[in-house]
Design an enzyme around this catalytic site. Structure first.
Site, PDB file in Angstrom:
ATOM      1  CG  HIS A 278      -2.010   0.996   1.174  1.00  0.00           C
ATOM      2  ND1 HIS A 278      -3.346   0.682   1.302  1.00  0.00           N
ATOM      3  CD2 HIS A 278      -1.986   2.344   0.986  1.00  0.00           C
ATOM      4  CE1 HIS A 278      -4.080   1.770   1.211  1.00  0.00           C
ATOM      5  NE2 HIS A 278      -3.266   2.809   1.022  1.00  0.00           N
TER       6      HIS A 278
ATOM      7  CG  HIS B 238      -1.597   6.393  -2.133  1.00  0.00           C
ATOM      8  ND1 HIS B 238      -2.786   6.385  -2.824  1.00  0.00           N
ATOM      9  CD2 HIS B 238      -1.856   5.784  -0.953  1.00  0.00           C
ATOM     10  CE1 HIS B 238      -3.730   5.808  -2.080  1.00  0.00           C
ATOM     11  NE2 HIS B 238      -3.184   5.436  -0.943  1.00  0.00           N
TER      12      HIS B 238
ATOM     13  CG  ASP C  38      -0.815  10.127  -6.169  1.00  0.00           C
ATOM     14  OD1 ASP C  38      -0.658   9.079  -5.526  1.00  0.00           O
ATOM     15  OD2 ASP C  38      -1.912  10.687  -6.282  1.00  0.00           O
TER      16      ASP C  38
ATOM     17  N   GLY D 118      -9.660   8.056  -1.175  1.00  0.00           N
ATOM     18  CA  GLY D 118     -10.343   9.337  -0.961  1.00  0.00           C
ATOM     19  C   GLY D 118     -11.212   9.320   0.282  1.00  0.00           C
TER      20      GLY D 118
ATOM     21  CG  HIS E 102      -8.003   3.573   0.479  1.00  0.00           C
ATOM     22  ND1 HIS E 102      -7.468   3.178  -0.703  1.00  0.00           N
ATOM     23  CD2 HIS E 102      -7.013   4.217   1.158  1.00  0.00           C
ATOM     24  CE1 HIS E 102      -6.196   3.579  -0.758  1.00  0.00           C
ATOM     25  NE2 HIS E 102      -5.892   4.215   0.366  1.00  0.00           N
TER      26      HIS E 102
ATOM     27  CD  GLU F 158      -7.288   6.298   5.739  1.00  0.00           C
ATOM     28  OE1 GLU F 158      -7.912   6.176   4.671  1.00  0.00           O
ATOM     29  OE2 GLU F 158      -6.168   6.854   5.806  1.00  0.00           O
TER      30      GLU F 158
ATOM     31  CG  ASP G  99      -1.485   5.631   3.097  1.00  0.00           C
ATOM     32  OD1 ASP G  99      -1.840   5.294   1.961  1.00  0.00           O
ATOM     33  OD2 ASP G  99      -2.195   6.313   3.847  1.00  0.00           O
TER      34      ASP G  99
HETATM   35 ZN   LIG Z   1      -3.923   4.816   0.978  1.00  0.00          ZN
END
Ligand SMILES: [Zn+2]
Length: 339
Positions: A18, A20, A22, A170, A197, A200, A278
Protein backbone atom coordinates in the site's frame (compact mmCIF):
# COMPACT_ATOMS: atom_id res chain seq x y z
CA UNK A 1 19.39 -16.09 7.94
CA UNK A 2 19.41 -12.99 10.13
CA UNK A 3 19.93 -13.47 13.90
CA UNK A 4 17.43 -11.80 16.25
CA UNK A 5 19.95 -9.97 18.42
CA UNK A 6 21.84 -8.43 15.51
CA UNK A 7 18.77 -7.73 13.37
CA UNK A 8 19.25 -4.70 11.17
CA UNK A 9 15.69 -3.87 10.23
CA UNK A 10 16.87 -1.85 7.22
CA UNK A 11 18.22 -4.97 5.54
CA UNK A 12 15.20 -7.19 6.25
CA UNK A 13 13.36 -8.02 3.02
CA UNK A 14 9.97 -6.34 3.03
CA UNK A 15 6.77 -6.43 1.03
CA UNK A 16 4.86 -3.18 0.66
CA UNK A 17 1.35 -3.49 -0.75
CA UNK A 18 0.00 0.00 0.00
CA UNK A 19 1.98 2.95 -1.34
CA UNK A 20 0.60 5.91 -3.29
CA UNK A 21 3.01 6.80 -6.07
CA UNK A 22 1.71 10.37 -6.12
CA UNK A 23 2.34 10.98 -2.40
CA UNK A 24 5.95 9.82 -2.21
CA UNK A 25 7.99 12.57 -3.87
CA UNK A 26 11.18 13.42 -1.96
CA UNK A 27 12.45 17.00 -1.95
CA UNK A 28 15.16 16.00 -4.45
CA UNK A 29 12.54 14.65 -6.85
CA UNK A 30 10.33 17.73 -6.46
CA UNK A 31 13.35 19.91 -7.26
CA UNK A 32 14.11 17.89 -10.39
CA UNK A 33 10.57 18.67 -11.54
CA UNK A 34 10.52 22.29 -10.31
CA UNK A 35 13.95 23.64 -9.27
CA UNK A 36 12.24 26.60 -7.59
CA UNK A 37 10.86 24.56 -4.67
CA UNK A 38 13.07 25.24 -1.63
CA UNK A 39 13.36 22.85 1.32
CA UNK A 40 11.15 25.22 3.37
CA UNK A 41 8.50 25.30 0.68
CA UNK A 42 8.64 21.50 0.35
CA UNK A 43 8.16 21.11 4.09
CA UNK A 44 5.21 23.50 4.06
CA UNK A 45 3.39 22.13 1.01
CA UNK A 46 4.40 18.48 0.62
CA UNK A 47 5.25 17.09 4.07
CA UNK A 48 2.05 17.29 6.10
CA UNK A 49 2.10 18.12 9.82
CA UNK A 50 2.69 15.15 12.12
CA UNK A 51 -1.01 15.35 12.97
CA UNK A 52 -3.80 16.61 10.72
CA UNK A 53 -7.26 17.44 12.05
CA UNK A 54 -8.77 14.73 9.84
CA UNK A 55 -8.37 12.61 6.72
CA UNK A 56 -9.98 15.49 4.83
CA UNK A 57 -7.20 17.91 5.85
CA UNK A 58 -4.55 15.27 5.07
CA UNK A 59 -5.96 14.87 1.56
CA UNK A 60 -5.37 18.57 0.83
CA UNK A 61 -1.60 17.89 0.80
CA UNK A 62 -2.02 15.28 -1.90
CA UNK A 63 -3.28 18.03 -4.22
CA UNK A 64 0.18 19.65 -4.23
CA UNK A 65 1.74 16.40 -5.45
CA UNK A 66 -0.93 16.07 -8.10
CA UNK A 67 -0.20 19.56 -9.43
CA UNK A 68 3.47 18.53 -9.93
CA UNK A 69 2.72 15.26 -11.72
CA UNK A 70 1.20 16.37 -15.01
CA UNK A 71 3.91 15.41 -17.52
CA UNK A 72 5.53 12.14 -18.55
CA UNK A 73 8.90 13.37 -17.30
CA UNK A 74 7.49 14.19 -13.85
CA UNK A 75 5.70 10.84 -13.59
CA UNK A 76 8.90 8.98 -14.53
CA UNK A 77 10.84 10.94 -11.89
CA UNK A 78 8.21 9.95 -9.30
CA UNK A 79 8.59 6.27 -10.17
CA UNK A 80 12.40 6.41 -10.10
CA UNK A 81 12.29 8.27 -6.77
CA UNK A 82 9.97 5.82 -5.01
CA UNK A 83 12.02 2.84 -6.23
CA UNK A 84 15.15 4.45 -4.74
CA UNK A 85 13.31 4.92 -1.44
CA UNK A 86 12.05 1.34 -1.47
CA UNK A 87 15.51 -0.05 -2.28
CA UNK A 88 16.91 1.82 0.75
CA UNK A 89 14.20 0.12 2.85
CA UNK A 90 14.94 -3.45 1.70
CA UNK A 91 11.64 -3.74 -0.20
CA UNK A 92 11.64 -6.83 -2.43
CA UNK A 93 8.07 -6.64 -3.73
CA UNK A 94 5.82 -3.59 -3.99
CA UNK A 95 2.42 -2.63 -5.26
CA UNK A 96 2.30 1.06 -6.15
CA UNK A 97 -1.00 2.80 -6.71
CA UNK A 98 -2.08 6.01 -8.37
CA UNK A 99 -5.22 7.57 -9.90
CA UNK A 100 -4.62 8.00 -13.65
CA UNK A 101 -7.44 10.52 -14.17
CA UNK A 102 -5.87 13.21 -11.96
CA UNK A 103 -2.81 13.54 -14.23
CA UNK A 104 -4.56 14.85 -17.34
CA UNK A 105 -4.46 18.62 -16.75
CA UNK A 106 -1.63 19.36 -19.17
CA UNK A 107 -2.88 17.23 -22.02
CA UNK A 108 -1.76 13.68 -21.26
CA UNK A 109 -4.34 11.02 -22.06
CA UNK A 110 -5.22 8.47 -19.36
CA UNK A 111 -3.74 5.69 -21.50
CA UNK A 112 -0.51 7.67 -21.91
CA UNK A 113 -0.30 8.22 -18.13
CA UNK A 114 -0.68 4.51 -17.39
CA UNK A 115 1.67 3.45 -20.19
CA UNK A 116 4.40 5.84 -19.05
CA UNK A 117 4.16 4.80 -15.37
CA UNK A 118 4.04 1.13 -16.41
CA UNK A 119 7.12 1.46 -18.64
CA UNK A 120 9.11 3.26 -15.96
CA UNK A 121 8.01 0.73 -13.32
CA UNK A 122 9.26 -2.13 -15.49
CA UNK A 123 12.55 -0.29 -16.07
CA UNK A 124 13.05 0.46 -12.36
CA UNK A 125 12.09 -3.10 -11.40
CA UNK A 126 14.84 -4.40 -13.65
CA UNK A 127 17.34 -1.83 -12.38
CA UNK A 128 16.68 -2.42 -8.66
CA UNK A 129 15.55 -6.06 -8.56
CA UNK A 130 12.33 -5.00 -6.78
CA UNK A 131 9.36 -6.88 -8.25
CA UNK A 132 6.35 -4.58 -8.56
CA UNK A 133 2.72 -4.35 -9.59
CA UNK A 134 0.57 -1.29 -10.26
CA UNK A 135 -2.87 -0.67 -8.79
CA UNK A 136 -5.02 1.97 -10.49
CA UNK A 137 -7.16 4.00 -8.11
CA UNK A 138 -10.49 5.54 -8.68
CA UNK A 139 -11.46 8.17 -6.11
CA UNK A 140 -14.53 8.47 -3.91
CA UNK A 141 -15.31 11.86 -5.45
CA UNK A 142 -15.08 10.54 -9.01
CA UNK A 143 -18.40 9.83 -10.70
CA UNK A 144 -19.55 6.45 -11.97
CA UNK A 145 -18.24 7.08 -15.50
CA UNK A 146 -14.79 8.02 -14.23
CA UNK A 147 -14.62 4.89 -12.09
CA UNK A 148 -15.69 2.75 -15.02
CA UNK A 149 -13.05 4.43 -17.21
CA UNK A 150 -10.41 3.62 -14.56
CA UNK A 151 -11.61 0.00 -14.42
CA UNK A 152 -11.26 -0.24 -18.21
CA UNK A 153 -7.70 1.10 -17.91
CA UNK A 154 -6.95 -1.70 -15.45
CA UNK A 155 -8.34 -4.30 -17.83
CA UNK A 156 -6.59 -2.88 -20.91
CA UNK A 157 -3.15 -2.33 -19.38
CA UNK A 158 -3.06 -5.59 -17.44
CA UNK A 159 -2.56 -7.32 -20.79
CA UNK A 160 0.77 -5.69 -21.50
CA UNK A 161 2.29 -4.45 -18.27
CA UNK A 162 2.46 -4.59 -14.52
CA UNK A 163 -1.10 -3.29 -13.89
CA UNK A 164 -2.80 -5.78 -11.56
CA UNK A 165 -5.78 -4.28 -9.73
CA UNK A 166 -8.34 -1.55 -9.02
CA UNK A 167 -8.58 0.41 -5.75
CA UNK A 168 -10.76 3.23 -4.49
CA UNK A 169 -9.22 5.97 -2.33
CA UNK A 170 -10.34 9.34 -0.96
CA UNK A 171 -12.84 10.55 1.58
CA UNK A 172 -14.82 7.47 2.63
CA UNK A 173 -17.19 9.38 4.94
CA UNK A 174 -18.40 11.94 2.40
CA UNK A 175 -18.77 9.49 -0.51
CA UNK A 176 -20.32 5.99 -0.38
CA UNK A 177 -19.30 3.14 -2.68
CA UNK A 178 -22.54 2.85 -4.70
CA UNK A 179 -21.61 4.75 -7.88
CA UNK A 180 -18.36 2.80 -8.14
CA UNK A 181 -19.69 -0.75 -7.86
CA UNK A 182 -19.96 -1.40 -11.63
CA UNK A 183 -16.22 -0.61 -11.92
CA UNK A 184 -15.39 -3.22 -9.30
CA UNK A 185 -17.68 -5.75 -11.00
CA UNK A 186 -15.90 -5.22 -14.31
CA UNK A 187 -12.42 -5.74 -12.86
CA UNK A 188 -13.40 -8.72 -10.72
CA UNK A 189 -15.17 -10.40 -13.64
CA UNK A 190 -12.01 -9.92 -15.72
CA UNK A 191 -10.16 -12.00 -13.10
CA UNK A 192 -8.09 -9.04 -11.86
CA UNK A 193 -7.42 -7.82 -8.33
CA UNK A 194 -9.50 -5.44 -6.22
CA UNK A 195 -8.74 -3.66 -2.99
CA UNK A 196 -10.70 -0.93 -1.21
CA UNK A 197 -9.75 1.85 1.20
CA UNK A 198 -12.11 1.44 4.19
CA UNK A 199 -12.08 1.36 7.98
CA UNK A 200 -9.77 4.37 8.09
CA UNK A 201 -11.91 7.48 8.61
CA UNK A 202 -15.01 5.29 8.30
CA UNK A 203 -15.90 2.77 11.01
CA UNK A 204 -16.37 -1.02 10.86
CA UNK A 205 -19.49 -0.54 8.73
CA UNK A 206 -17.31 0.82 5.90
CA UNK A 207 -15.24 -2.39 5.96
CA UNK A 208 -18.42 -4.49 5.85
CA UNK A 209 -19.71 -2.40 2.96
CA UNK A 210 -16.47 -3.00 1.02
CA UNK A 211 -16.51 -6.76 1.67
CA UNK A 212 -20.20 -7.19 0.93
CA UNK A 213 -20.48 -4.99 -2.13
CA UNK A 214 -17.17 -5.23 -4.01
CA UNK A 215 -16.16 -8.79 -3.12
CA UNK A 216 -12.69 -7.57 -2.13
CA UNK A 217 -10.45 -9.79 -0.03
CA UNK A 218 -8.10 -6.91 0.75
CA UNK A 219 -8.81 -3.70 2.64
CA UNK A 220 -6.63 -0.58 2.58
CA UNK A 221 -6.18 0.28 6.28
CA UNK A 222 -9.23 -1.42 7.83
CA UNK A 223 -7.81 -0.68 11.28
CA UNK A 224 -11.16 0.47 12.71
CA UNK A 225 -12.34 -3.15 12.35
CA UNK A 226 -10.88 -3.53 15.83
CA UNK A 227 -13.99 -1.75 17.18
CA UNK A 228 -16.23 -4.68 16.20
CA UNK A 229 -15.49 -8.22 17.50
CA UNK A 230 -17.92 -9.85 15.05
CA UNK A 231 -16.14 -8.18 12.15
CA UNK A 232 -12.78 -9.39 13.49
CA UNK A 233 -14.15 -12.95 13.46
CA UNK A 234 -15.25 -12.47 9.87
CA UNK A 235 -11.87 -11.07 8.77
CA UNK A 236 -10.06 -13.95 10.44
CA UNK A 237 -12.39 -16.69 9.19
CA UNK A 238 -12.47 -15.37 5.62
CA UNK A 239 -8.71 -14.68 5.47
CA UNK A 240 -9.22 -11.00 4.59
CA UNK A 241 -5.93 -9.09 4.41
CA UNK A 242 -5.53 -5.60 5.90
CA UNK A 243 -2.95 -3.24 4.38
CA UNK A 244 -1.94 -1.45 7.59
CA UNK A 245 -0.06 1.87 7.50
CA UNK A 246 0.53 2.91 11.13
CA UNK A 247 2.23 6.31 10.72
CA UNK A 248 -0.39 7.48 8.23
CA UNK A 249 -3.19 6.56 10.68
CA UNK A 250 -1.58 8.77 13.32
CA UNK A 251 -1.22 11.66 10.92
CA UNK A 252 -4.85 11.45 9.81
CA UNK A 253 -5.99 11.32 13.47
CA UNK A 254 -7.61 7.90 12.99
CA UNK A 255 -5.52 6.70 15.97
CA UNK A 256 -4.90 8.98 18.98
CA UNK A 257 -1.35 7.89 19.94
CA UNK A 258 1.32 5.48 18.61
CA UNK A 259 0.96 3.02 21.50
CA UNK A 260 -2.80 2.90 20.92
CA UNK A 261 -2.50 1.82 17.29
CA UNK A 262 -4.61 -1.34 16.88
CA UNK A 263 -2.11 -3.16 14.63
CA UNK A 264 -0.79 -5.35 17.44
CA UNK A 265 -4.31 -6.18 18.71
CA UNK A 266 -5.41 -7.05 15.16
CA UNK A 267 -2.44 -9.36 14.71
CA UNK A 268 -2.96 -11.04 18.10
CA UNK A 269 -6.62 -11.53 17.09
CA UNK A 270 -5.41 -13.59 14.14
CA UNK A 271 -6.24 -11.05 11.42
CA UNK A 272 -3.94 -11.26 8.40
CA UNK A 273 -2.13 -8.02 7.71
CA UNK A 274 0.97 -6.42 6.24
CA UNK A 275 2.81 -3.17 6.95
CA UNK A 276 3.11 -0.28 4.48
CA UNK A 277 3.84 3.45 4.48
CA UNK A 278 0.80 4.68 2.48
CA UNK A 279 2.26 8.13 1.69
CA UNK A 280 6.05 8.32 2.17
CA UNK A 281 6.21 12.03 1.33
CA UNK A 282 3.11 13.43 3.03
CA UNK A 283 3.79 11.34 6.14
CA UNK A 284 7.59 11.74 5.99
CA UNK A 285 8.13 8.08 6.84
CA UNK A 286 10.21 5.15 5.63
CA UNK A 287 9.11 1.52 5.87
CA UNK A 288 12.08 0.69 8.10
CA UNK A 289 10.89 3.33 10.59
CA UNK A 290 7.47 1.66 10.66
CA UNK A 291 9.19 -1.65 11.56
CA UNK A 292 11.36 0.03 14.22
CA UNK A 293 8.28 1.54 15.88
CA UNK A 294 6.51 -1.84 15.91
CA UNK A 295 9.58 -3.40 17.54
CA UNK A 296 9.89 -0.58 20.11
CA UNK A 297 6.18 -0.13 20.93
CA UNK A 298 4.88 -3.70 20.78
CA UNK A 299 8.02 -5.84 21.04
CA UNK A 300 7.64 -7.28 17.55
CA UNK A 301 10.40 -9.79 16.75
CA UNK A 302 11.74 -11.27 13.52
CA UNK A 303 8.99 -13.90 13.81
CA UNK A 304 6.34 -11.16 13.70
CA UNK A 305 7.97 -9.45 10.72
CA UNK A 306 8.27 -12.81 8.98
CA UNK A 307 4.57 -13.49 9.56
CA UNK A 308 3.34 -10.14 8.27
CA UNK A 309 5.50 -10.42 5.17
CA UNK A 310 4.24 -13.97 4.55
CA UNK A 311 0.67 -12.65 4.91
CA UNK A 312 1.44 -9.84 2.47
CA UNK A 313 2.93 -12.27 -0.04
CA UNK A 314 -0.17 -14.46 0.20
CA UNK A 315 -2.37 -11.40 -0.49
CA UNK A 316 -0.17 -9.92 -3.25
CA UNK A 317 -1.54 -9.57 -6.78
CA UNK A 318 1.58 -11.30 -8.12
CA UNK A 319 2.00 -14.17 -10.57
CA UNK A 320 3.56 -17.47 -9.55
CA UNK A 321 7.16 -16.84 -10.73
CA UNK A 322 7.25 -13.55 -8.77
CA UNK A 323 5.63 -15.21 -5.76
CA UNK A 324 8.28 -17.94 -5.74
CA UNK A 325 11.14 -15.44 -6.16
CA UNK A 326 9.90 -13.19 -3.34
CA UNK A 327 9.19 -16.23 -1.15
CA UNK A 328 12.81 -17.35 -1.57
CA UNK A 329 14.06 -13.88 -0.55
CA UNK A 330 11.92 -14.04 2.62
CA UNK A 331 13.10 -17.58 3.43
CA UNK A 332 16.76 -16.61 2.99
CA UNK A 333 16.44 -13.85 5.57
CA UNK A 334 13.88 -15.18 8.04
CA UNK A 335 14.30 -18.96 7.64
CA UNK A 336 11.70 -21.36 6.27
CA UNK A 337 8.04 -20.52 6.95
CA UNK A 338 6.59 -21.96 10.16
CA UNK A 339 4.86 -25.31 9.62
ZN1 LIG B 1 -3.92 4.82 0.98
Amino acid sequence: MIAEESADLTALPKIELHSHLDCCLSHDAVRRIDPGVSRERYEALFAGPSRCASLTEFLTYTLNYRAMLQTERALRIAVEDVFAQMAADGVVYAELRFAPLVHLREGLSADRVVRCVAEETTRQSEATGIDAGLILCTLRDHDAAQSLATARLVERHSRTGPVVALDIAGDEIAHPLDPHLPAFDLVREAGLGVTVHAGEAGGPESVREALDRTGTRRIGHGVRSVEDPALLDRLRNDGVHLEVCPASNLQTAVVPAPERHPVDRLRRAGVRLGISTDTRGVTNVRLTQEYERLRDLFGWTLADFHAVNRDALAAAFADDPVRRRVGRALDAAYGPPPA
